[in-house]
Design an enzyme around this catalytic site. Structure first.
Site, PDB file in Angstrom:
ATOM      1  N   LYS A 291      16.724  12.432  -5.414  1.00 27.34           N
ATOM      2  CA  LYS A 291      15.737  11.610  -4.406  1.00 27.34           C
ATOM      3  C   LYS A 291      16.518  10.740  -3.483  1.00 27.34           C
ATOM      4  O   LYS A 291      17.670  10.264  -3.862  1.00 27.34           O
ATOM      5  CB  LYS A 291      15.157  10.598  -5.515  1.00 27.34           C
TER       6      LYS A 291
ATOM      7  N   LYS B 254      18.081   4.374  -0.845  1.00 26.69           N
ATOM      8  CA  LYS B 254      19.022   3.184  -0.510  1.00 26.69           C
ATOM      9  C   LYS B 254      19.988   3.119  -1.635  1.00 26.69           C
ATOM     10  O   LYS B 254      21.362   2.836  -1.182  1.00 26.69           O
ATOM     11  CB  LYS B 254      18.398   2.015  -0.168  1.00 26.69           C
TER      12      LYS B 254
ATOM     13  N   LYS C 157      18.000  -0.247 -16.173  1.00 27.73           N
ATOM     14  CA  LYS C 157      19.252  -0.899 -16.035  1.00 27.73           C
ATOM     15  C   LYS C 157      19.496  -1.037 -17.621  1.00 27.73           C
ATOM     16  O   LYS C 157      20.808  -1.251 -17.876  1.00 27.73           O
ATOM     17  CB  LYS C 157      18.550  -2.085 -15.542  1.00 27.73           C
TER      18      LYS C 157
HETATM   19  P1  ADP Z   1      14.703   2.833  -1.818  1.00 33.46           P
HETATM   20  O1  ADP Z   1      14.637   3.779  -3.230  1.00 33.46           O
HETATM   21  O2  ADP Z   1      15.298   3.510  -0.867  1.00 33.46           O
HETATM   22  O3  ADP Z   1      15.137   1.641  -2.345  1.00 33.46           O
HETATM   23  P2  ADP Z   1      11.947   1.723  -1.607  1.00 33.46           P
HETATM   24  O4  ADP Z   1      12.065   1.421  -3.078  1.00 33.46           O
HETATM   25  O5  ADP Z   1      12.207   0.694  -0.675  1.00 33.46           O
HETATM   26  O6  ADP Z   1      13.014   2.705  -1.317  1.00 33.46           O
HETATM   27  O7  ADP Z   1      10.673   2.439  -1.073  1.00 33.46           O
HETATM   28  C1  ADP Z   1       9.970   2.002  -0.263  1.00 33.46           C
HETATM   29  C2  ADP Z   1       8.734   3.068  -0.440  1.00 33.46           C
HETATM   30  O8  ADP Z   1       9.251   4.386   0.290  1.00 33.46           O
HETATM   31  C3  ADP Z   1       8.071   3.503  -1.606  1.00 33.46           C
HETATM   32  O9  ADP Z   1       6.741   3.615  -1.452  1.00 33.46           O
HETATM   33  C4  ADP Z   1       8.715   4.688  -1.960  1.00 33.46           C
HETATM   34  O10 ADP Z   1       7.935   5.245  -2.935  1.00 33.46           O
HETATM   35  C5  ADP Z   1       9.027   5.394  -0.683  1.00 33.46           C
HETATM   36  N1  ADP Z   1      10.120   6.220  -1.041  1.00 33.46           N
HETATM   37  C6  ADP Z   1      11.416   5.779  -1.030  1.00 33.46           C
HETATM   38  N2  ADP Z   1      12.335   6.769  -1.153  1.00 33.46           N
HETATM   39  C7  ADP Z   1      11.290   7.904  -1.161  1.00 33.46           C
HETATM   40  C8  ADP Z   1      11.831   9.335  -1.471  1.00 33.46           C
HETATM   41  N3  ADP Z   1      13.019   9.950  -1.502  1.00 33.46           N
HETATM   42  N4  ADP Z   1      10.772  10.186  -1.286  1.00 33.46           N
HETATM   43  C9  ADP Z   1       9.384   9.777  -1.192  1.00 33.46           C
HETATM   44  N5  ADP Z   1       8.983   8.409  -1.027  1.00 33.46           N
HETATM   45  C10 ADP Z   1      10.094   7.472  -1.060  1.00 33.46           C
END
Ligand code: ADP
Ligand code: TRP
Length: 330
Positions: free
Chosen positions: A197, A200, A118
């Site tokens: 990757k 959201k 950020k």
């Molecule tokens: P986002 O990046 O979509 O906001 P979160 O940070 O809420 O996702 O992640 C929740 C869980 O899902 C965490 O353990 C995160 O490491 C896993 N996760 C999220 N996106 C991925 C991805 N593309 N590949 C593997 N694990 C993921």
């Protein structure tokens, strides 16, 4: 059932900050379910205090928190065998967070990517984002977790929790339990529709509970190159194949890799196959999720019981930490 001597405490959480997607499932929730199946002591929660760093709409946060709890249950997190709860129902995590901040060097947090990214983009960060990894450490340490199943992007945060345990126990004795991240190699980073990757925040997800039509559209928008139907295609560089193989048995992986290489497989047909594989995996869970929409009292009761169970271990832990630091427990 796991030998009681080898029973581990497992904890993980997901922020209710948007709709769950394949990255969340394969990178995290699938491992949550595996640990439940192995008979470990499991704590899985909705990190709504963390979500406050991005969601500033009260109604939306309430809805996402309850919705993600229903998602957890529909995906197979069995409330009879794991504590499922909302972070804010254990308000002591905030107290523990403060206690931990007093042994946490600034430099440790300045290196954390969420905050650093950020700053690098020139966006002012608030203190919540800076302190985020300490709150995450409190979540983990408050139940004395041994293992923390997460995707690769969260590894650094679990390392921070480990560092904090080192600083704390160094200063106050052997009070906190050292956690370890659990990140299976093959699902550490699930690619999104654009090949980055899946996240959201990148608008590149394939959601777990969106309507059929939306899922179809999301799958059909996975990026592909300009190869024609008859051209041979390299599965190893294909985002479509990388997503497809998440759903496949070993045999199916070989079958589809061969079909990619042989030529004659159009991307449209491959995407239709991914849609079928997706439904094979998720159709029942999606049906269960729709049922849960009609049972909000049941979801609330699961969360109430989950919080009760988590607090049984959280409260004594916080008392131990206070006592070790010279804060009276009256
Ligand atoms: P986002 O990046 O979509 O906001 P979160 O940070 O809420 O996702 O992640 C929740 C869980 O899902 C965490 O353990 C995160 O490491 C896993 N996760 C999220 N996106 C991925 C991805 N593309 N590949 C593997 N694990 C993921
Ligand atoms: N920061 C994690 C994420 O964005 C969510 C989270 C909060 C978490 N506290 C945790 C994950 C404790 C594991 C353990 O995905």
């Amino acid at each position: 059932m796991t030998d009681p001597a080898k029973r581990l405490t497992i904890l993980s959480g997901i922020q209710p900050s948007g709709n769950l997607h394949l990255g969340n499932y394969f990178g995290a929730v699938q491992q949550f379910i595996q640990f439940i199946g192995e008979g470990h002591e499991c704590y899985y929660f909705l990190a709504n205090y963390h979500a406050l760093t991005t969601v500033r709409d009260k109604g939306r946060l309430i809805e996402l928190t309850r919705g993600t709890a229903a998602d957890y249950i529909a995906l197979g997190l069995d409330p009879a065998r794991a504590a499922i709860y909302v972070q804010s129902d254990i308000p002591e995590v905030c107290e523990l967070q403060w206690l931990l901040t007093t042994v946490t060097p600034m430099g440790l947090l300045e290196r954390c990517h969420a905050y650093k990214d950020k700053l690098q983009k020139g966006i002012p960060a608030d203190h919540g984002l800076f302190a985020y990894p300490v709150l995450m450490a409190a979540d983990i340490l408050i139940v004395r977790a041994d293992r923390v199943p997460v995707g690769q992007d969260q590894k650094q945060h679990v390392e921070v929790a480990r560092d904090i345990v080192g600083y704390f126990n160094g200063a106050y004795g052997d009070v906190l339990t050292m956690p370890e991240p659990y990140i299976p190699e093959n699902v550490a980073v699930v690619p999104g529709r654009d090949g980055q990757k899946m996240s959201k925040s990148y608008n590149n997800t394939i959601e777990l509970f969106a309507p059929d039509k939306v899922v179809k559209k999301q799958i059909s928008s996975i990026v592909t190159d300009l190869a024609k139907v008859e051209d041979p295609k390299d599965p190893d560089t294909s985002t479509l194949y990388a997503i497809m193989k998440l759903f496949c048995t070993e045999e199916e992986k070989l079958y589809w890799a061969d079909r990619f290489r042989a030529g004659g497989l159009g991307y449209g047909d491959a995407k239709a196959a991914v849609y079928d594989l997706y439904m094979r995996k998720f159709a029942d869970m999606r049906a269960r999720r729709r049922e849960l929409d009609e049972q909000p009292e049941y979801v609330d009761e699961v969360l109430r019981q989950g919080a009760e169970k988590a607090r049984k271990v959280a409260l004594p832990l916080v008392r131990d930490v206070r006592a070790a630091m010279g804060i009276p427990n009256r």
